[in-house]
Design an enzyme around this catalytic site. Structure first.
Site, PDB file in Angstrom:
ATOM      1  N   ASP A 186       4.643  -0.902  -5.294  1.00 12.43           N
ATOM      2  CA  ASP A 186       5.185  -0.979  -3.929  1.00 12.43           C
ATOM      3  C   ASP A 186       4.012  -1.012  -2.943  1.00 12.43           C
ATOM      4  OD1 ASP A 186       4.207   1.538  -4.149  1.00 12.43           O
ATOM      5  OD2 ASP A 186       6.085   2.576  -3.808  1.00 12.43           O
ATOM      6  N   ASP A 221      -0.087   2.480  -4.039  1.00 16.05           N
ATOM      7  CA  ASP A 221      -0.197   3.358  -5.204  1.00 16.05           C
ATOM      8  C   ASP A 221       0.262   2.718  -6.494  1.00 16.05           C
ATOM      9  OD1 ASP A 221       2.188   5.451  -6.404  1.00 16.05           O
ATOM     10  OD2 ASP A 221       2.790   4.010  -4.888  1.00 16.05           O
TER      11      ASP A 221
END
Ligand SMILES: *[C@@H]1O[C@H](CO)[C@@H](O)[C@H](O)[C@H]1NC(C)=O
Ligand SMILES: *[C@@H]1O[C@H](CO)[C@@H](O)[C@H](O)[C@H]1NC(C)=O
Ligand SMILES: *[C@@H]1O[C@H](CO)[C@@H](O)[C@H](O)[C@H]1NC(C)=O
Ligand SMILES: *[C@@H]1O[C@H](CO)[C@@H](O)[C@H](O)[C@H]1NC(C)=O
Length: 490
Positions: free
Chosen positions: A81, A78
């Protein structure tokens, strides 16, 4: 390319004795559009295809879903990360689809790439919704992931698969996936009829699941969703949003009835639009129904249109009911981190609404201020131009666009060396030196829009300030549509 022609122009203007001011900077929207779509390749999880252009990225997370005996390979990381958070991923997919539905015609050769980016999301959501009576809501334990600074290709963190089902529902994540699938079915309609109908059929199935088993994934998968993408605003807006897209895609009146009936009791702010709240998006999306004299009704009697108008009045700098703030350099601000997510999503809505208003020959009244459709586009353009470099720092907040852009974005894959440059495994904490170094990132995540400057137009360009330097997929998705619109030169 945009940078080079700017330079030539500046030299010319200097020779002519003309002062160059930031505001006069002109932008190459086509170049920015290409890059904004390319960014999604950098966020890909799973087995990368042979036509992958962002080739410092490699295959990753090839066993996702194996803990529950499902194939959950694919989808998007997203942000900076390596977690696959399906709630914001679905919102990203819906907005990418909406961008294509509204502005695909202006995308030229980038339309194919935009559809590829969309399909990377929808193929994955078909996997997440394959089993009736359940939806995969997320893959990757966020605590485990955030403890490490690792390349996705090296990942050895917990890849927990979180599901919602009839006893542990998740109406927001399920209904947003339904919205994404329905919106995408419209985007693919002319290109791939068979795929489009698969998406639409699944959308209505998933919507029924979301609606029949109501509840929030906050409670069902708690530690996975919260506090990262906790659904603070509740799930009723996603149910209405999903129904609205299904209504458009199917023309089945049962979905429209659902929208009207449930909107009447929906609480919450009408000024929000983002991965958590869909309110102003719903109002604007359905407004054309009220502008069509052939059809339904009477726009002065519609709360959708009244609320869409109020939303516009909450944004315009000259409006007496403005509720956002503007930085001295002209960037729109709303509370919370990752501010550019607001600037891109709200600008997209302004452009979309402006087009609907134009067709209907309507203006918006904010108190005594009368606002024409072209004024909405003008305001959206100030935001897009600011992002591309028309700001006090002369900084483009799109990586790889223009002469000056963020070098130290908060993004694991971008900051660590590519597998092709350094093949040996870099473990969980071994990546930390790449997080804290003042050196620029090793790989350019072309097209990524970061969280952006503070409300005084200052930007640290530091990996350690994620709220300024982290890109997310839902900052980019609505900008894809806005850039296509401006590329079209309207
Ligand atoms: C339903 O979902 C919950 C929460 O994810 C999970 O603990 C439970 O095992 C699931 N039930 C079934 C029958 O799969
Ligand atoms: C439209 O709705 C408004 C408010 O409900 C009402 O006052 C008006 O008479 C309606 N106009 C028509 C043409 O039906
Ligand atoms: C548009 O609206 C304006 C003001 O309400 C009106 O004067 C004009 O005739 C309208 N134009 C069209 C094409 O309907
Ligand atoms: C990080 O960025 C936020 C948002 O712009 C800002 O409010 C905060 O002061 C920054 N933190 C530091 C340590 O500079």
């Amino acid at each position: 390319m945009g940078g080079k022609s700017m330079m030539d122009m500046s030299v010319l203007m200097l020779l002519l004795g003309v002062t160059v001011v930031t505001e006069a900077m002109s932008h190459d929207y086509g170049d920015a559009l290409t890059k904004s779509i390319l960014f999604f390749e950098g966020q890909r999880s799973g087995k990368l295809p042979s036509n992958q252009r962002m080739n410092w990225r490699k295959d990753s997370a090839l066993r996702d879903g194996s803990d529950i005996g499902m194939d959950m390979v694919g989808g998007y990381y997203d942000a900076g990360d390596n977690v696959k958070f399906h709630f914001p991923m679905a919102f990203t997919t819906t907005l990418l689809a909406w961008s294509i539905v509204e502005f695909g015609e202006s995308m030229g050769s980038d339309l194919e790439h935009a559809l590829d980016a969309l399909r990377w999301g929808t193929d994955y959501f078909l996997k997440a919704t394959r089993r009736p009576g359940m939806v995969v809501a997320q893959v990757g334990d966020p605590i485990s992931d955030h403890t490490c600074w690792e390349r996705p290709e090296d990942m050895d963190t917990l890849r927990t698969t979180y599901v919602v089902n009839q006893t542990h529902p998740g109406s927001e994540v399920s209904a947003e996936i339904a919205a994404a699938l329905a919106a995408s079915s419209i985007a693919f309609k002319d290109k791939d009829k068979r795929y489009s109908s698969v998406l639409l059929q699944r959308a209505s199935q998933v919507f029924d699941f979301a609606n029949n088993y109501q509840g929030s994934y906050d409670e069902s998968i708690g530690q996975g969703a919260c506090p990262f993408y906790c659904d603070i605003n509740g799930y009723h807006d996603e149910l209405i949003w999903g129904a609205a897209w299904l209504s458009k895609a199917t023309q089945d009146p049962k979905y429209w009835d659902y929208v009207v009936k449930n909107m009447a009791t929906l609480g919450g702010s009408i000024f929000e639009f983002g991965w958590d709240s869909k309110q102003s998006g719903i109002n604007i999306f359905v407004s054309p129904i009220y502008f069509d004299p052939q059809k339904v009704m009477n726009s002065s009697g519609s709360s959708f249109v009244t609320n869409a108008d109020s939303f516009v009045c909450s944004l315009l700098p000259e409006s007496p009911t403005k509720s956002v703030t503007y930085s001295p350099g002209g960037l729109m601000f709303k509370p919370g981190g990752c501010n550019l997510q607001h600037a891109t999503a709200l600008s997209f809505l302004l452009i979309v609404y402006s087009r609907y208003l134009q067709v209907a020959n309507r203006s918006v009244h904010c108190g005594s201020v009368v606002t024409t459709p072209s004024r909405l586009v003008e305001v959206a353009k100030t935001q897009v131009d600011y992002i591309l470099g028309s700001n006090p720092l002369g900084m483009s907040y799109m990586v790889g666009y223009g002469p000056k852009f963020p070098q130290r974005i908060h993004h694991r894959g971008s900051s660590l060396p590519s597998m092709s440059a350094f093949h040996a495994h870099i473990g969980c904490h071994d990546g930390n030196s790449y997080l804290v170094t003042k050196m620029p990132n090793r790989n350019v995540l072309v097209g990524a829009i970061v969280g952006g400057p503070d409300n005084n137009d200052q930007f640290l360009d530091s990996r350690l300030n994620a709220s300024q330097s982290e890109p997310t997929t839902y900052i980019n998705a609505p900008l894809v549509g806005a850039l296509a619109f401006f590329k079209g030169g309207k």
